[in-house]
Scaffold this motif. Structure first.
Motif, short mmCIF file in Angstrom:
data_model
loop_
_atom_site.label_atom_id
_atom_site.label_comp_id
_atom_site.label_asym_id
_atom_site.label_seq_id
_atom_site.Cartn_x
_atom_site.Cartn_y
_atom_site.Cartn_z
N PRO A 40 -22.69 23.31 -30.33
CA PRO A 40 -22.36 22.60 -29.09
C PRO A 40 -23.62 22.39 -28.25
O PRO A 40 -24.52 23.22 -28.25
CB PRO A 40 -21.38 23.53 -28.39
CG PRO A 40 -21.58 24.86 -29.00
CD PRO A 40 -22.11 24.63 -30.38
N GLY A 102 -15.84 27.05 -18.90
CA GLY A 102 -16.71 28.16 -19.25
C GLY A 102 -16.92 29.05 -18.05
O GLY A 102 -16.72 28.64 -16.90
N ARG A 126 -17.15 28.59 -23.73
CA ARG A 126 -17.83 27.30 -23.89
C ARG A 126 -19.13 27.25 -23.10
O ARG A 126 -19.26 27.88 -22.06
CB ARG A 126 -16.92 26.14 -23.50
CG ARG A 126 -16.73 26.00 -22.01
CD ARG A 126 -15.81 24.87 -21.64
NE ARG A 126 -14.50 25.20 -22.12
CZ ARG A 126 -13.50 24.34 -22.19
NH1 ARG A 126 -13.66 23.11 -21.79
NH2 ARG A 126 -12.33 24.71 -22.62
N ASP A 128 -20.75 24.00 -22.80
CA ASP A 128 -21.08 22.58 -22.65
C ASP A 128 -20.84 22.02 -21.25
O ASP A 128 -21.14 20.87 -20.99
CB ASP A 128 -20.33 21.75 -23.69
CG ASP A 128 -18.83 21.83 -23.54
OD1 ASP A 128 -18.34 22.57 -22.68
OD2 ASP A 128 -18.13 21.13 -24.31
#
Length: 171
Positions: A40, A102, A126, A128
C-alpha cells in the motif's frame, strides 16, 4: 564394464526422472501461486492545524441489503465537500454505520462521522490515509449539519498522496 553399464543406466535414468518430476512440481507451484499484492502507498504526512472536508478521502461501501445506499451516501458526502474516491459494495455484512480509518487519521474519521447519524468509529492498521464509510441495513441517515473542520492536535495529518503529474516533454 558391462555390469557397470547395466547398473548405471537405470540409476541414471531414475535420477533424471526424479529431477524431471521435481522440476515439473516446482514449475506448477510457481505457475499457480497467487500474484503478490503491491504494497500500500503510505500516506503523505501534511502539516495543518484544522482539517476540512476537502482534505478527507473517503470510500463509501454498502454492507447492507439496500440497493444504491452507498451511492446515495457518497453523493451526499460529495455535496458536503468530501473527496469521495470510491463507491462500491463490500462482502462484510453490517447493520449499523461504521467509519473506519487508520490510527494515524482519527481526526479525519471524526470529521466524516460528524456528517452521519450514530456512526461507530473504528481504527485499523491501514497506512494510506483513506477513510471507509460502511453503511448497513440500519443506516440512520445523514446528520443535518456536520463539523466545518476538526482541529489537528498533533499539527500533522496523514492524507493520501496526491497523484503527481508526470513531467511532460518540452519541445
Amino acid at each position: 564394464m558391462r555390469i557397470f553399464r547395466l547398473v548405471a543406466t537405470p540409476v541414471l535414468l531414475l535420477g533424471l526422472l526424479g529431477f524431471l518430476v521435481w522440476g515439473a512440481s516446482w514449475g506448477w507451484r510457481a505457475l499457480t501461486a497467487p500474484l503478490p499484492t503491491p504494497e500500500p502507498t503510505p500516506c503523505a504526512t501534511t502539516a495543518m492545524t484544522a482539517l476540512a472536508p476537502g482534505n478527507a478521502s473517503v470510500r463509501v461501501l454498502n454492507g447492507g441489503f439496500s440497493s444504491g445506499l452507498a451511492t446515495r451516501v457518497g453523493e451526499d458526502l460529495k455535496e458536503r465537500g468530501f473527496n469521495v474516491i470510491k463507491i462500491t459494495n463490500t462482502d462484510e455484512r453490517i447493520t449499523n454505520t461504521i467509519v473506519r480509518s487508520g490510527s494515524n487519521n482519527v481526526e479525519a474519521a471524526t470529521l466524516v462521522g460528524s456528517y452521519l447519524n450514530e456512526p461507530t468509529l473504528e481504527t485499523d492498521a491501514r497506512i494510506d490515509g483513506t477513510i471507509d464509510v460502511l453503511v448497513g441495513t440500519d443506516f440512520r441517515g445523514m446528520s443535518e449539519a456536520g463539523l466545518e473542520s476538526v482541529p489537528v492536535e498533533s499539527g500533522t495529518i496523514c492524507l493520501p498522496p496526491s497523484p503527481s503529474a508526470s513531467p511532460s516533454p518540452e519541445g
